[in-house]
Design a protein around this motif. Structure first.
Motif, PDB file in Angstrom:
ATOM      1  N   ARG A   1      -8.501   7.041  -6.010  1.00 37.25           N
ATOM      2  CA  ARG A   1      -9.291   7.131  -4.780  1.00 37.25           C
ATOM      3  C   ARG A   1      -9.046   5.935  -3.869  1.00 37.25           C
ATOM      4  O   ARG A   1      -8.901   6.083  -2.651  1.00 37.25           O
ATOM      5  CB  ARG A   1     -10.775   7.219  -5.152  1.00 37.25           C
ATOM      6  N   LEU A   2      -8.998   4.737  -4.443  1.00 37.07           N
ATOM      7  CA  LEU A   2      -8.755   3.535  -3.642  1.00 37.07           C
ATOM      8  C   LEU A   2      -7.425   3.614  -2.900  1.00 37.07           C
ATOM      9  O   LEU A   2      -7.336   3.277  -1.715  1.00 37.07           O
ATOM     10  CB  LEU A   2      -8.756   2.299  -4.541  1.00 37.07           C
ATOM     11  N   ILE A   3      -6.390   4.038  -3.589  1.00 39.74           N
ATOM     12  CA  ILE A   3      -5.058   4.131  -2.977  1.00 39.74           C
ATOM     13  C   ILE A   3      -5.058   5.155  -1.848  1.00 39.74           C
ATOM     14  O   ILE A   3      -4.550   4.902  -0.746  1.00 39.74           O
ATOM     15  CB  ILE A   3      -3.999   4.492  -4.037  1.00 39.74           C
ATOM     16  N   GLU A   4      -5.661   6.329  -2.120  1.00 36.08           N
ATOM     17  CA  GLU A   4      -5.673   7.396  -1.109  1.00 36.08           C
ATOM     18  C   GLU A   4      -6.528   7.017   0.094  1.00 36.08           C
ATOM     19  O   GLU A   4      -6.174   7.310   1.244  1.00 36.08           O
ATOM     20  CB  GLU A   4      -6.171   8.696  -1.738  1.00 36.08           C
ATOM     21  N   GLU A   5      -7.644   6.346  -0.149  1.00 39.18           N
ATOM     22  CA  GLU A   5      -8.501   5.916   0.962  1.00 39.18           C
ATOM     23  C   GLU A   5      -7.796   4.883   1.838  1.00 39.18           C
ATOM     24  O   GLU A   5      -7.889   4.931   3.069  1.00 39.18           O
ATOM     25  CB  GLU A   5      -9.816   5.340   0.428  1.00 39.18           C
ATOM     26  N   ALA A   6      -7.114   3.941   1.201  1.00 37.40           N
ATOM     27  CA  ALA A   6      -6.383   2.918   1.954  1.00 37.40           C
ATOM     28  C   ALA A   6      -5.316   3.564   2.835  1.00 37.40           C
ATOM     29  O   ALA A   6      -5.120   3.176   3.990  1.00 37.40           O
ATOM     30  CB  ALA A   6      -5.751   1.910   1.011  1.00 37.40           C
TER      31      ALA A   6
ATOM     32  N   GLY B   1       0.830  -1.213   0.000  1.00 36.34           N
ATOM     33  CA  GLY B   1       0.000   0.000   0.000  1.00 36.34           C
ATOM     34  C   GLY B   1       0.857   1.252   0.000  1.00 36.34           C
ATOM     35  O   GLY B   1       0.543   2.239  -0.682  1.00 36.34           O
ATOM     36  N   ASP B   2       1.949   1.228   0.781  1.00 43.15           N
ATOM     37  CA  ASP B   2       2.888   2.362   0.780  1.00 43.15           C
ATOM     38  C   ASP B   2       3.511   2.554  -0.594  1.00 43.15           C
ATOM     39  O   ASP B   2       3.696   3.683  -1.066  1.00 43.15           O
ATOM     40  CB  ASP B   2       4.002   2.123   1.808  1.00 43.15           C
ATOM     41  N   LEU B   3       3.844   1.435  -1.249  1.00 43.31           N
ATOM     42  CA  LEU B   3       4.423   1.518  -2.595  1.00 43.31           C
ATOM     43  C   LEU B   3       3.437   2.163  -3.563  1.00 43.31           C
ATOM     44  O   LEU B   3       3.810   3.050  -4.350  1.00 43.31           O
ATOM     45  CB  LEU B   3       4.791   0.119  -3.089  1.00 43.31           C
ATOM     46  N   LEU B   4       2.174   1.743  -3.514  1.00 48.08           N
ATOM     47  CA  LEU B   4       1.165   2.307  -4.417  1.00 48.08           C
ATOM     48  C   LEU B   4       1.020   3.807  -4.191  1.00 48.08           C
ATOM     49  O   LEU B   4       0.937   4.592  -5.149  1.00 48.08           O
ATOM     50  CB  LEU B   4      -0.180   1.612  -4.210  1.00 48.08           C
ATOM     51  N   PHE B   5       0.999   4.215  -2.941  1.00 48.37           N
ATOM     52  CA  PHE B   5       0.869   5.645  -2.629  1.00 48.37           C
ATOM     53  C   PHE B   5       2.111   6.399  -3.117  1.00 48.37           C
ATOM     54  O   PHE B   5       2.015   7.522  -3.626  1.00 48.37           O
ATOM     55  CB  PHE B   5       0.678   5.836  -1.125  1.00 48.37           C
TER      56      PHE B   5
ATOM     57  N   SER C   1      -1.187  -5.802  -7.516  1.00 51.63           N
ATOM     58  CA  SER C   1      -1.641  -4.498  -7.023  1.00 51.63           C
ATOM     59  C   SER C   1      -1.262  -3.369  -7.971  1.00 51.63           C
ATOM     60  O   SER C   1      -2.076  -2.489  -8.278  1.00 51.63           O
ATOM     61  CB  SER C   1      -1.057  -4.242  -5.631  1.00 51.63           C
ATOM     62  N   VAL C   2      -0.025  -3.392  -8.447  1.00 46.68           N
ATOM     63  CA  VAL C   2       0.424  -2.324  -9.346  1.00 46.68           C
ATOM     64  C   VAL C   2      -0.345  -2.377 -10.663  1.00 46.68           C
ATOM     65  O   VAL C   2      -0.820  -1.342 -11.166  1.00 46.68           O
ATOM     66  CB  VAL C   2       1.945  -2.431  -9.592  1.00 46.68           C
ATOM     67  N   LEU C   3      -0.512  -3.557 -11.244  1.00 48.67           N
ATOM     68  CA  LEU C   3      -1.237  -3.656 -12.504  1.00 48.67           C
ATOM     69  C   LEU C   3      -2.705  -3.301 -12.352  1.00 48.67           C
ATOM     70  O   LEU C   3      -3.331  -2.774 -13.284  1.00 48.67           O
ATOM     71  CB  LEU C   3      -1.112  -5.080 -13.070  1.00 48.67           C
ATOM     72  N   SER C   4      -3.264  -3.569 -11.189  1.00 45.40           N
ATOM     73  CA  SER C   4      -4.662  -3.229 -10.947  1.00 45.40           C
ATOM     74  C   SER C   4      -4.880  -1.722 -10.895  1.00 45.40           C
ATOM     75  O   SER C   4      -5.932  -1.219 -11.312  1.00 45.40           O
ATOM     76  CB  SER C   4      -5.122  -3.878  -9.638  1.00 45.40           C
TER      77      SER C   4
END
Length: 518
Positions: A508-513, A162-166, A458-461
């Protein structure tokens, strides 16, 4: 008297039998040794020097490519000599499985590398000689990283991904630093219960210093001491003894990386504030003080061995997705069909996403993390296919050659996950031994595989990965060149790509998480 003599004769008969059998066995053993010594070594290049053997013919950079060329001349089983050290190269998977799996009881040694000893790296379970000491360390390592144990650290893997996605959302150009930080932070949290606060954390800095020092270990003197072990006894002031200074610098860092995080974990346990981690698990299950030193070495081994392979595989993932957009598109279509737009992927989704599984396998095939695996050594003389592999010989499994076997992999230089599906569209059983062989297989493979798979999903999604454009709008082509670190793991050299959210919903999903965690 007759009966007495017969009794003596009868009583002496077993002793005579034992003596005769002992002599026969001894003669058979001696004959076998003689025949073994007369057996030829496997074919290989002609010796270029009586002293150094074939040393000048083996490049220090990407030697696996040379071994592939030698395989075309001499066959898939190759022998050469560097000074007094015999080296065996296995270019075929079948030979590697036969020798390193089925005969693991005599092929699970590790070559003696003087520089590792000088650097203090001999604490590493991966590099230890095959012995009772290794078995005691390995037993603890397998306990801490067994399949049911690593599921306890899935929350760590999900949080760090999750940190990586953000991070990709905020600073996509830093993607290489982000996935390297991900590898380090997951290992530190799972092994020691230590949470990195930032990329400039003291342990991140130590790991960076270690990587920098190891990358410098490439001088002729440093290579020479590994082939001429007597040089390790020269004093540090002796001309040409620069390798000792380099070793001392690495040892200083390694000592800190062994001691400091272990002390942190023990202090947290004593205070009752320890997070679930491997060290806490081992200290609870093996509380004797005598085990503490072993646990400390086991933990440091897990840390030092776990970062490079994960980081390498993720680097290849980003490179492959930018280079082969049609593969990325198909993977995203399958992710959308299984997961939808309203949540992130999870470990439970893995069985439902076989194409993602095929991509993960192809990453390891297309650009092997360890092109020569970690070398084994023969713990006794071995007869193999009519050839002698002498005791103490270094054995390289050339994973690169195995992944380029054109009889098995059509157009091997292309990234093609479809090669892992059978005619019925099901995943086949073709999995290269990317984590090693036999008794030396990597015990951390379950955690590494989980981290890599969930990161890819996660990254591809959430993101599209494409080639970058220059100021004039021209596509910047990717060279796809790789470098090795410390002579083992292979990483893509720094490259640029464009990473953008697939949709406003993904952002939005990344920021909400992230906000929920905050």
């Amino acid at each position: 008297m007759l009966f007495a003599d017969q009794g003596r004769l009868t009583s002496s008969f077993p002793a005579m039998t034992v003596t005769v059998l002992t002599v026969i066995v001894a003669l058979c053993w001696a004959l076998a040794r003689l025949l073994l010594r007369r057996a030829p070594y496997p074919p290989g290049p002609p010796i270029s020097s009586l002293i150094s053997g074939n040393r000048s013919q083996v490049p220090s950079i990407k030697p696996w490519l040379t071994y592939v060329e030698w395989g075309k001349l001499y066959g898939n089983l190759i022998h050469y000599r560097t000074y007094s050290q015999h080296v065996i190269v296995l270019n075929s998977l079948e030979d590697a499985l036969e020798l390193l799996e089925k005969r693991s009881y005599i092929s699970s040694g590790r070559p003696y590398v003087p520089m590792f000893k000088l650097m203090g790296w001999d604490f590493n379970v991966t590099l230890m000689a095959y012995s009772d000491s290794w078995r005691s360390h390995r037993r603890l390592l397998q306990h801490g990283l067994r399949p049911d144990a690593v599921t306890a650290y899935r929350f760590v893997q999900k949080r760090k991904i999750g940190d990586l996605l953000f991070g990709l959302l905020r600073a996509p150009d830093q993607f290489m630093n982000l996935y390297r930080f991900l590898s380090t932070s997951i290992i530190m949290s799972a092994i020691y219960g230590y949470e990195f606060s930032a990329s400039n954390d003291k342990f991140v800095r130590l790991a960076g210093e270690l990587e920098e020092q190891v990358r410098k270990l490439g001088s002729p003197e440093e290579a020479l001491v590994n082939w001429v072990p007597l040089l390790r006894f020269v004093p540090v002031w002796f001309p040409g003894a620069k390798f000792k200074q380099s070793a001392h610098k690495v040892k200083f860092i390694l000592d800190k990386l062994q001691e400091l995080p272990f002390r942190f974990a023990m202090e947290n346990m004593a205070a009752g504030t320890s997070a679930p981690c491997v060290v806490a698990d081992l200290l609870e299950n093996y509380p004797s003080h005598a085990e503490h030193e072993v646990i400390k070495r086991v933990a440091a081994s897990s840390y030092s061995a776990g970062i490079d392979p994960t980081s390498s595989a993720l680097g290849t993932f980003f490179l492959a997705m930018a280079s082969f957009p049609e593969i990325q598109k198909r993977a995203q279509e399958m992710l959308d069909a299984v997961i939808g737009p309203d949540r992130l992927p999870d470990f439970d989704d893995r069985p439902s996403l076989p194409y993602l599984e095929a991509i993960t396998r192809e990453i390891f095939r297309w650009r092997p993390v360890l092109p020569l695996s970690v070398p084994h050594s023969a713990t006794e003389d071995i007869m193999f296919k009519g050839f002698l592999i002498p005791k103490g010989a270094t054995i390289f499994a050339n994973i690169w050659a195995m992944t380029r076997d054109e009889t098995k992999y059509d157009q091997p230089d292309f990234f093609n996950p479809n090669r892992f599906f059978d005619d019925n569209g099901e995943l086949n059983d073709d999995e290269l031994p990317s984590f090693g062989f036999g008794r030396r297989i990597c015990p951390g493979r379950y955690m590494a595989s989980g981290t890599i798979w969930l990161c890819i999903a996660s990254v591809l999604s959430m993101f599209n990965i494409t080639k970058k454009k220059d100021q004039d709008g021209n596509i910047i082509h990717l060279q796809g060149e790789y470098m090795t670190t410390g002579g083992l793991a292979s990483h893509p050299i720094p490259f640029e790509c464009s990473i953008t959210p697939r949709s406003p919903e993904a952002r939005r999903l990344i920021e909400e998480a992230m906000s929920i965690r905050s």
